[in-house]
Design a protein around this motif. Structure first.
Motif, PDB file in Angstrom:
ATOM      1  N   THR A 193       2.725  -3.633  -6.552  1.00 34.93           N
ATOM      2  CA  THR A 193       2.637  -4.965  -5.953  1.00 34.93           C
ATOM      3  C   THR A 193       3.900  -5.756  -6.282  1.00 34.93           C
ATOM      4  O   THR A 193       4.563  -5.486  -7.292  1.00 34.93           O
ATOM      5  CB  THR A 193       1.394  -5.716  -6.458  1.00 34.93           C
ATOM      6  N   ASP A 195       4.494  -8.510  -7.597  1.00 35.18           N
ATOM      7  CA  ASP A 195       4.535  -9.163  -8.903  1.00 35.18           C
ATOM      8  C   ASP A 195       4.620  -8.178 -10.062  1.00 35.18           C
ATOM      9  O   ASP A 195       4.571  -8.576 -11.237  1.00 35.18           O
ATOM     10  CB  ASP A 195       3.318 -10.083  -9.088  1.00 35.18           C
ATOM     11  N   SER A 234       5.275  -2.193   3.443  1.00 39.03           N
ATOM     12  CA  SER A 234       5.167  -3.631   3.247  1.00 39.03           C
ATOM     13  C   SER A 234       5.559  -4.382   4.520  1.00 39.03           C
ATOM     14  O   SER A 234       6.292  -3.877   5.368  1.00 39.03           O
ATOM     15  CB  SER A 234       6.065  -4.078   2.104  1.00 39.03           C
ATOM     16  N   ASP A 237       7.139  -9.706   3.455  1.00 41.06           N
ATOM     17  CA  ASP A 237       6.905 -11.117   3.118  1.00 41.06           C
ATOM     18  C   ASP A 237       6.549 -11.316   1.652  1.00 41.06           C
ATOM     19  O   ASP A 237       6.136 -12.401   1.238  1.00 41.06           O
ATOM     20  CB  ASP A 237       5.789 -11.697   3.993  1.00 41.06           C
ATOM     21  N   LYS A 238       6.702 -10.257   0.851  1.00 43.10           N
ATOM     22  CA  LYS A 238       6.398 -10.262  -0.579  1.00 43.10           C
ATOM     23  C   LYS A 238       4.919 -10.520  -0.868  1.00 43.10           C
ATOM     24  O   LYS A 238       4.559 -10.914  -1.973  1.00 43.10           O
ATOM     25  CB  LYS A 238       7.276 -11.273  -1.335  1.00 43.10           C
ATOM     26  N   ARG A 239       4.083 -10.273   0.129  1.00 44.53           N
ATOM     27  CA  ARG A 239       2.651 -10.482  -0.080  1.00 44.53           C
ATOM     28  C   ARG A 239       1.780  -9.408   0.546  1.00 44.53           C
ATOM     29  O   ARG A 239       0.842  -8.930  -0.083  1.00 44.53           O
ATOM     30  CB  ARG A 239       2.238 -11.851   0.451  1.00 44.53           C
ATOM     31  N   HIS A 240       2.058  -9.020   1.777  1.00 48.29           N
ATOM     32  CA  HIS A 240       1.161  -8.122   2.499  1.00 48.29           C
ATOM     33  C   HIS A 240       1.765  -6.720   2.645  1.00 48.29           C
ATOM     34  O   HIS A 240       2.986  -6.551   2.674  1.00 48.29           O
ATOM     35  CB  HIS A 240       0.845  -8.680   3.883  1.00 48.29           C
ATOM     36  N   THR A 241       0.879  -5.753   2.782  1.00 45.81           N
ATOM     37  CA  THR A 241       1.316  -4.383   3.061  1.00 45.81           C
ATOM     38  C   THR A 241       0.361  -3.738   4.052  1.00 45.81           C
ATOM     39  O   THR A 241      -0.842  -4.022   4.062  1.00 45.81           O
ATOM     40  CB  THR A 241       1.384  -3.537   1.765  1.00 45.81           C
ATOM     41  N   ASP A 255      -3.735  -7.865   1.508  1.00 46.09           N
ATOM     42  CA  ASP A 255      -3.135  -9.003   0.806  1.00 46.09           C
ATOM     43  C   ASP A 255      -2.977  -8.592  -0.654  1.00 46.09           C
ATOM     44  O   ASP A 255      -3.967  -8.369  -1.366  1.00 46.09           O
ATOM     45  CB  ASP A 255      -4.044 -10.231   0.935  1.00 46.09           C
ATOM     46  N   GLN A 256      -1.716  -8.507  -1.117  1.00 45.85           N
ATOM     47  CA  GLN A 256      -1.454  -8.012  -2.460  1.00 45.85           C
ATOM     48  C   GLN A 256      -1.622  -9.083  -3.543  1.00 45.85           C
ATOM     49  O   GLN A 256      -1.481  -8.778  -4.732  1.00 45.85           O
ATOM     50  CB  GLN A 256      -0.052  -7.412  -2.527  1.00 45.85           C
ATOM     51  N   VAL A 257      -1.921 -10.305  -3.127  1.00 40.63           N
ATOM     52  CA  VAL A 257      -2.224 -11.367  -4.093  1.00 40.63           C
ATOM     53  C   VAL A 257      -3.729 -11.445  -4.333  1.00 40.63           C
ATOM     54  O   VAL A 257      -4.202 -11.395  -5.469  1.00 40.63           O
ATOM     55  CB  VAL A 257      -1.680 -12.730  -3.613  1.00 40.63           C
ATOM     56  N   THR A 258      -4.488 -11.549  -3.233  1.00 41.47           N
ATOM     57  CA  THR A 258      -5.945 -11.629  -3.364  1.00 41.47           C
ATOM     58  C   THR A 258      -6.594 -10.254  -3.492  1.00 41.47           C
ATOM     59  O   THR A 258      -7.769 -10.156  -3.840  1.00 41.47           O
ATOM     60  CB  THR A 258      -6.555 -12.340  -2.148  1.00 41.47           C
TER      61      THR A 258
END
Length: 325
Positions: A193, A195, A234, A237-241, A255-258
């Motif tokens: 991810t 992060d 990916s 957008d540094k969030r989704h893949t 969603d790689q954050v949630t």
């Protein structure tokens, strides 16, 4: 004698014309036809075929060099790496005697080149000086080591082991196996991810993405996807893949954050590897079972075009692609 000259001249003319055609198209799409042992070059705008290039047996995966001056095609059964011009698709050079390079990757600090040898049940680690590869260590890693991911510090590479339903972490400093943990059946694609907190693993023998806290070596979640969850790309957008599901014929958006599945795209024929245009609008997907490539409009989540290619198309690449974060 005249017939011989004519054949030689015709062969020379084909090579010249191929070079001219490829040079005239700045947006070449490179497709690896694993079972045909060929590289197919397509025009990204018109979808027209530009060339078919014979290469070593079973080219599966490919990636750009860190300087983006070449794209490396890993010919696993051919035991070689083929370097292409990323703009024209023309062959630049070939490195022989790289044994069974099924999946390949550079560490983020560009010091190491790693080759996962699926057939040989091992991982080979090469020193990289910006141009040349020198074998540094061979690490036995049965069974069926396939895909890989790195942490940001470049001190660890993580390898999925399809034959033993495990993920292993290799210390790139000591070049030893740090740990191995069990995961779901037939783990395939693996990504870190943005992060640097979790590993996402496509569980091909089931229908989910396994989320691993690699520091504690524990599974923290399973994200429901589709049958045959396989590989990642990916959205930049540094969030989704994206994650492809080869059996259910779908692609999910994670969603790689949630750590949630937030969307589904239906696509036929066993979607596998993916590449995304720089503007994020169009996704190209190899379809392993039907000898085609799909071009998908991301906004509408609809297939725009199915393009015939060769048998068992696997890797896909083009130079003007979205970022891989």
């Amino acid at each position: 004698m005249l017939r011989c000259f004519n054949r030689l001249y015709s062969s020379f003319l084909c090579v010249v014309l191929l070079g001219c055609v490829a040079s005239a198209h700045a947006n070449v799409v490179v497709i690896l036809n694993s079972r045909d042992a060929t590289i197919k070059l397509l025009d990204q705008q018109t979808y027209a075929e530009l060339a078919t290039i014979p290469v070593g047996k079973e080219p599966h995966h490919l990636m750009a060099t860190p300087d983006n001056k070449s794209v490396i095609v890993a010919s696993s059964v051919g035991n070689e790496l083929i370097f292409l011009d990323p703009v024209t698709g023309k062959i630049q050079r070939t490195i022989k005697d790289v044994l069974d390079p099924y999946q390949i990757g550079f560490s983020p600090d560009q010091k190491w080149f790693v080759s996962a040898s699926l057939r040989l049940d091992r991982v080979d680690i090469y020193k990289y000086d910006g141009a040349n590869l020198t074998l540094n260590k061979r690490i036995p890693l049965g069974k069926l080591p396939s895909h890989m991911a790195f942490n940001k510090a470049s001190d660890t590479v993580f390898i999925t082991r399809q034959g033993s339903d495990e993920v292993s972490a290799i210390d790139l400093v000591t070049q030893t196996v740090k740990w191995t943990i069990p995961v779901g059946k037939l783990p395939a694609g693996i990504v870190m991810t943005p992060d640097d907190k979790y590993l996402l693993v496509g569980i091909m023998g089931a229908d989910y993405v396994e989320v691993i806290d690699w520091r504690t070596q524990k599974t923290v979640k399973r994200i429901k996807a589709g049958d045959g969850t396989h590989n990642f790309r990916s959205l930049g957008d540094k969030r989704h893949t994206f994650v492809s599901n080869r059996v259910s014929n779908t692609i999910n958006i994670i969603d790689q954050v949630t750590l949630e599945n937030v969307g589904t795209i239906n696509v036929p024929g066993g979607p596998d590897c993916m590449e995304l245009t720089k503007d994020g609008k169009t996704l190209w997907v190899t379809l392993r079972w039907i000898k085609k490539v799909a071009v998908i409009d991301v906004a509408s989540r609809k297939v725009l075009k199915l393009i015939p290619v060769g048998r068992s198309p696997h890797g896909v690449f083009f130079a003007d692609a979205a970022a891989r974060l």
